[in-house]
Design a protein around this motif. Structure first.
Motif, PDB file in Angstrom:
ATOM      1  N   MET A 137      49.610  55.661  47.158  1.00  0.00           N
ATOM      2  CA  MET A 137      49.070  54.726  46.215  1.00  0.00           C
ATOM      3  C   MET A 137      49.600  53.319  46.468  1.00  0.00           C
ATOM      4  N   GLU A 138      50.774  53.217  47.087  1.00  0.00           N
ATOM      5  CA  GLU A 138      51.349  51.906  47.340  1.00  0.00           C
ATOM      6  C   GLU A 138      50.526  51.112  48.346  1.00  0.00           C
ATOM      7  N   ILE A 139      49.891  51.795  49.287  1.00  0.00           N
ATOM      8  CA  ILE A 139      49.070  51.071  50.266  1.00  0.00           C
ATOM      9  C   ILE A 139      47.917  50.346  49.586  1.00  0.00           C
ATOM     10  N   TRP A 140      47.341  50.958  48.540  1.00  0.00           N
ATOM     11  CA  TRP A 140      46.247  50.307  47.817  1.00  0.00           C
ATOM     12  C   TRP A 140      46.747  49.071  47.078  1.00  0.00           C
ATOM     13  N   ASN A 141      47.980  49.132  46.577  1.00  0.00           N
ATOM     14  CA  ASN A 141      48.569  47.955  45.929  1.00  0.00           C
ATOM     15  C   ASN A 141      48.776  46.826  46.939  1.00  0.00           C
ATOM     16  N   LYS A 142      49.207  47.165  48.153  1.00  0.00           N
ATOM     17  CA  LYS A 142      49.388  46.163  49.198  1.00  0.00           C
ATOM     18  C   LYS A 142      48.045  45.564  49.606  1.00  0.00           C
ATOM     19  N   ILE A 143      47.046  46.422  49.747  1.00  0.00           N
ATOM     20  CA  ILE A 143      45.706  45.933  50.096  1.00  0.00           C
ATOM     21  C   ILE A 143      45.179  45.023  49.000  1.00  0.00           C
ATOM     22  N   TRP A 144      45.344  45.426  47.744  1.00  0.00           N
ATOM     23  CA  TRP A 144      44.860  44.626  46.622  1.00  0.00           C
ATOM     24  C   TRP A 144      45.577  43.279  46.548  1.00  0.00           C
ATOM     25  N   SER A 145      46.892  43.262  46.796  1.00  0.00           N
ATOM     26  CA  SER A 145      47.615  41.995  46.760  1.00  0.00           C
ATOM     27  C   SER A 145      47.187  41.094  47.920  1.00  0.00           C
ATOM     28  N   PHE A 146      46.880  41.689  49.079  1.00  0.00           N
ATOM     29  CA  PHE A 146      46.373  40.900  50.202  1.00  0.00           C
ATOM     30  C   PHE A 146      45.018  40.287  49.862  1.00  0.00           C
ATOM     31  N   ILE A 147      44.150  41.076  49.248  1.00  0.00           N
ATOM     32  CA  ILE A 147      42.817  40.583  48.882  1.00  0.00           C
ATOM     33  C   ILE A 147      42.932  39.431  47.895  1.00  0.00           C
ATOM     34  N   GLN A 148      43.845  39.554  46.945  1.00  0.00           N
ATOM     35  CA  GLN A 148      44.006  38.504  45.947  1.00  0.00           C
ATOM     36  C   GLN A 148      44.610  37.229  46.527  1.00  0.00           C
ATOM     37  N   SER A 149      45.451  37.361  47.543  1.00  0.00           N
ATOM     38  CA  SER A 149      46.116  36.184  48.099  1.00  0.00           C
ATOM     39  C   SER A 149      45.346  35.556  49.253  1.00  0.00           C
ATOM     40  N   ALA A 150      44.447  36.296  49.895  1.00  0.00           N
ATOM     41  CA  ALA A 150      43.718  35.777  51.051  1.00  0.00           C
ATOM     42  C   ALA A 150      42.599  34.847  50.589  1.00  0.00           C
ATOM     43  N   ASN A 151      42.249  33.911  51.473  1.00  0.00           N
ATOM     44  CA  ASN A 151      41.127  33.046  51.129  1.00  0.00           C
ATOM     45  C   ASN A 151      39.819  33.786  51.414  1.00  0.00           C
ATOM     46  N   LEU A 152      38.752  33.291  50.872  1.00  0.00           N
ATOM     47  CA  LEU A 152      37.468  33.979  50.981  1.00  0.00           C
ATOM     48  C   LEU A 152      36.932  33.996  52.405  1.00  0.00           C
ATOM     49  N   ARG A 153      37.317  33.019  53.208  1.00  0.00           N
ATOM     50  CA  ARG A 153      36.886  32.991  54.604  1.00  0.00           C
ATOM     51  C   ARG A 153      37.435  34.196  55.356  1.00  0.00           C
ATOM     52  N   THR A 154      38.712  34.491  55.141  1.00  0.00           N
ATOM     53  CA  THR A 154      39.339  35.645  55.787  1.00  0.00           C
ATOM     54  C   THR A 154      38.715  36.945  55.292  1.00  0.00           C
ATOM     55  N   LEU A 155      38.499  37.036  54.001  1.00  0.00           N
ATOM     56  CA  LEU A 155      37.874  38.239  53.458  1.00  0.00           C
ATOM     57  C   LEU A 155      36.457  38.410  53.988  1.00  0.00           C
ATOM     58  N   GLY A 156      35.729  37.325  54.127  1.00  0.00           N
ATOM     59  CA  GLY A 156      34.382  37.406  54.691  1.00  0.00           C
ATOM     60  C   GLY A 156      34.404  37.915  56.117  1.00  0.00           C
ATOM     61  N   MET A 157      35.381  37.455  56.891  1.00  0.00           N
ATOM     62  CA  MET A 157      35.502  37.941  58.263  1.00  0.00           C
ATOM     63  C   MET A 157      35.854  39.426  58.296  1.00  0.00           C
ATOM     64  N   LEU A 158      36.735  39.854  57.398  1.00  0.00           N
ATOM     65  CA  LEU A 158      37.113  41.261  57.369  1.00  0.00           C
ATOM     66  C   LEU A 158      35.940  42.158  56.973  1.00  0.00           C
ATOM     67  N   VAL A 159      35.179  41.710  55.989  1.00  0.00           N
ATOM     68  CA  VAL A 159      33.993  42.479  55.591  1.00  0.00           C
ATOM     69  C   VAL A 159      32.989  42.505  56.736  1.00  0.00           C
TER      70      VAL A 159
END
Length: 76
Positions: free
Chosen positions: A1-23
């Motif tokens: 469950m901790e990995i999901w918390n790390k992923i969620w914190s990364f999503i919240q801290s990353a800019n939308l450009r990075t998230l768009g590239m990841l998607v």
């Protein structure tokens, strides 16, 4: 469950450009698994994700983007 918390914190801290590239990369990988020759589509997904993320980061009006891409060629 901790990995999901790390992923969620990364999503919240990353800019939308990075998230768009990841998607885009995720969708591209899924599409790439369908066939090798569709690698060009893979690159397109990443580019599209970057462009959408950049557009969302700048909060630019879509009409301004279209006007910049396709300038009005009316003559005075």
């Amino acid at each position: 469950m901790e990995i999901w918390n790390k992923i969620w914190s990364f999503i919240q801290s990353a800019n939308l450009r990075t998230l768009g590239m990841l998607v885009g990369a995720l969708l591209g990988l899924l599409y790439l698994c369908v066939g090798f020759w569709k690698t060009l589509v893979f690159a397109g997904f990443i580019l599209l994700g970057y462009l959408v993320g950049r557009w969302l980061d700048s909060q630019e009006d879509w009409r301004a983007v279209v006007e910049r891409l396709i300038p009005n060629k009316s003559r005075d």
